[in-house]
Enzyme design. Structure first.
Site, PDB file in Angstrom:
ATOM      1  N   SER A  79      48.316  77.855 -36.985  1.00 20.01           N
ATOM      2  CA  SER A  79      49.357  77.848 -37.860  1.00 20.01           C
ATOM      3  C   SER A  79      48.548  77.826 -39.398  1.00 20.01           C
ATOM      4  CB  SER A  79      50.049  76.213 -37.850  1.00 20.01           C
ATOM      5  OG  SER A  79      50.625  75.887 -39.033  1.00 20.01           O
ATOM      6  N   TYR A 108      50.894  67.088 -37.011  1.00 23.00           N
ATOM      7  CA  TYR A 108      50.877  68.497 -36.867  1.00 23.00           C
ATOM      8  C   TYR A 108      49.681  69.109 -37.419  1.00 23.00           C
ATOM      9  CZ  TYR A 108      52.920  73.309 -36.799  1.00 23.00           C
ATOM     10  OH  TYR A 108      53.425  74.643 -36.617  1.00 23.00           O
TER      11      TYR A 108
HETATM   12  P1  NAD Z   1      60.724  76.741 -31.861  1.00 23.72           P
HETATM   13  O1  NAD Z   1      61.045  75.139 -32.123  1.00 23.72           O
HETATM   14  O2  NAD Z   1      61.811  77.666 -32.079  1.00 23.72           O
HETATM   15  O3  NAD Z   1      60.070  76.660 -30.307  1.00 23.72           O
HETATM   16  C1  NAD Z   1      59.382  75.848 -29.987  1.00 23.72           C
HETATM   17  C2  NAD Z   1      59.351  76.020 -28.278  1.00 23.72           C
HETATM   18  O4  NAD Z   1      58.434  75.278 -27.650  1.00 23.72           O
HETATM   19  C3  NAD Z   1      60.658  76.075 -27.717  1.00 23.72           C
HETATM   20  O5  NAD Z   1      60.581  77.285 -26.717  1.00 23.72           O
HETATM   21  C4  NAD Z   1      60.622  74.967 -26.984  1.00 23.72           C
HETATM   22  O6  NAD Z   1      61.429  74.854 -25.757  1.00 23.72           O
HETATM   23  C5  NAD Z   1      59.154  74.531 -26.674  1.00 23.72           C
HETATM   24  N1  NAD Z   1      59.088  73.228 -26.032  1.00 23.72           N
HETATM   25  C6  NAD Z   1      59.146  71.990 -27.194  1.00 23.72           C
HETATM   26  N2  NAD Z   1      58.840  71.143 -26.521  1.00 23.72           N
HETATM   27  C7  NAD Z   1      58.404  71.229 -25.502  1.00 23.72           C
HETATM   28  C8  NAD Z   1      58.042  70.626 -24.322  1.00 23.72           C
HETATM   29  N3  NAD Z   1      57.857  69.274 -24.314  1.00 23.72           N
HETATM   30  N4  NAD Z   1      57.761  71.250 -23.194  1.00 23.72           N
HETATM   31  C9  NAD Z   1      57.584  72.547 -23.276  1.00 23.72           C
HETATM   32  N5  NAD Z   1      57.994  73.349 -24.226  1.00 23.72           N
HETATM   33  C10 NAD Z   1      58.409  72.750 -25.363  1.00 23.72           C
HETATM   34  O7  NAD Z   1      59.596  76.963 -32.860  1.00 23.72           O
HETATM   35  P2  NAD Z   1      58.639  78.209 -32.975  1.00 23.72           P
HETATM   36  O8  NAD Z   1      58.413  78.216 -34.409  1.00 23.72           O
HETATM   37  O9  NAD Z   1      58.715  79.343 -32.324  1.00 23.72           O
HETATM   38  O10 NAD Z   1      57.068  77.572 -32.695  1.00 23.72           O
HETATM   39  C11 NAD Z   1      56.281  78.080 -31.598  1.00 23.72           C
HETATM   40  C12 NAD Z   1      54.816  77.790 -31.994  1.00 23.72           C
HETATM   41  O11 NAD Z   1      54.607  78.304 -33.508  1.00 23.72           O
HETATM   42  C13 NAD Z   1      54.523  76.327 -32.245  1.00 23.72           C
HETATM   43  O12 NAD Z   1      53.306  75.975 -31.713  1.00 23.72           O
HETATM   44  C14 NAD Z   1      54.474  76.170 -33.790  1.00 23.72           C
HETATM   45  O13 NAD Z   1      53.724  75.204 -34.134  1.00 23.72           O
HETATM   46  C15 NAD Z   1      53.926  77.579 -34.145  1.00 23.72           C
HETATM   47  N6  NAD Z   1      54.138  77.920 -35.651  1.00 23.72           N
HETATM   48  C16 NAD Z   1      55.499  78.107 -35.990  1.00 23.72           C
HETATM   49  C17 NAD Z   1      55.301  78.441 -37.338  1.00 23.72           C
HETATM   50  C18 NAD Z   1      56.678  78.797 -38.094  1.00 23.72           C
HETATM   51  O14 NAD Z   1      56.851  79.045 -39.172  1.00 23.72           O
HETATM   52  N7  NAD Z   1      57.723  78.820 -37.450  1.00 23.72           N
HETATM   53  C19 NAD Z   1      54.447  78.787 -38.045  1.00 23.72           C
HETATM   54  C20 NAD Z   1      53.302  78.388 -37.565  1.00 23.72           C
HETATM   55  C21 NAD Z   1      52.904  78.016 -36.328  1.00 23.72           C
END
Ligand code: NAD
Length: 250
Positions: free
Chosen positions: A142, A155
């Protein structure tokens, strides 16, 4: 382009039910891989989209933050196609509360999923890859791998640690034919950022700092993921690749 081809590869993607994980799973499938989609959601949408591309896909619904389930999940995943060539540790959650009021439960929940499950799953899949002498692991970091963030101390701690674990595993496993790298997404429009997208002032202040002049979309993750999953990146180890529209360059 053959070094980017993933035909015949098996990829395990966590958190694949939506957001970045779904786009990465589809990107890997478009490049030829068959997919094991891990998520705590029972939604079959990702699996259906991948099968529509002519690739194989199976869903395993599991709460990855429950450490006791991980050995069984790994065995189940391995049983599906007999091997795992690519692991994408993407599942992650965020809990927003100022540091002074941050709940211990929130801290533990975030660390259990974002860090502990990432390491334990990497260990299980990594041992299998060591036996086979090859493999690709991609961890999702991130911007808060580099910066402190606001109201998200757990986080931030987890995502700083993702870079550390990525480098630690890369050091130990590079000589065993396994490349461990990370992608640090910038601000992407998914559920993870729903709260700050809904805050117009905050959304726009972030937008103003992004040189590409737009928030990221899940599809922006496809190319970098295919690259790090493919032979094209065989001499990359322990790298954290920002996919951020230039946020870190500002
Ligand atoms: P999102 O909330 O859309 O997706 C999260 C995913 O994780 C979902 O598929 C959910 O089912 C799964 N999940 C949540 N809890 C879980 C559990 N206990 N067991 C199994 N699966 C679980 O969010 P996203 O933005 O797609 O996030 C994906 C990754 O990207 C994360 O690690 C997040 O920290 C990272 N990220 C996102 C951003 C952003 O701006 N969206 C930026 C940097 C990093």
């Amino acid at each position: 382009m053959s070094s980017f081809d993933l035909s015949g590869k098996i990829a395990l993607v966590t958190g694949a039910s939506g957001g970045l994980g779904q786009a990465m799973a589809i990107g890997l499938a478009e490049a030829g891989a068959d997919i094991i989609a891990l998520s705590h959601s029972e939604s079959h949408e990702t699996v259906k989209l991948i099968r529509a591309l002519g690739r194989k896909a199976e869903l395993i619904a599991v709460d990855l933050s429950d450490e006791a389930l991980l050995d069984g999940v790994f065995a189940q995943a391995l049983g599906l196609y007999g091997r795992i060539d690519i692991l994408v540790n993407n599942a992650g959650i965020i809990r927003r509360k100022p540091a002074a009021e941050h709940l211990r439960q929130d801290w533990h929940d975030v660390l259990d999923l974002n860090l502990n499950s990432l390491f334990f799953l990497s260990q299980l899949v990594g041992n299998h890859m060591i036996e086979r002498g090859s493999g690709k692991i991609i961890n999702i970091a991130s911007m808060l791998t580099y910066q402190g963030g606001i109201n998200v101390p757990g986080y931030t701690a987890s995502k700083h640690a993702v870079a550390g674990v990525t480098k630690a595993l890369a050091n130990e496993w590079a000589s065993k034919g396994i490349q461990v790298n990370a992608i640090a997404p910038g601000y992407m429009e998914t559920n993870n950022t729903a709260a700050i997208q809904a805050d117009e002032k905050r959304y726009n202040s972030i937008l103003e700092r992004i040189p590409a002049a737009r928030w990221g979309k899940p599809e922006d993750m496809k190319g970098p993921t295919v690259f790090l999953a493919s032979a094209a990146s065989d001499y990359m180890n322990g790298h954290v690749l920002s996919v951020d529209g230039g946020w870190m360059a500002r």
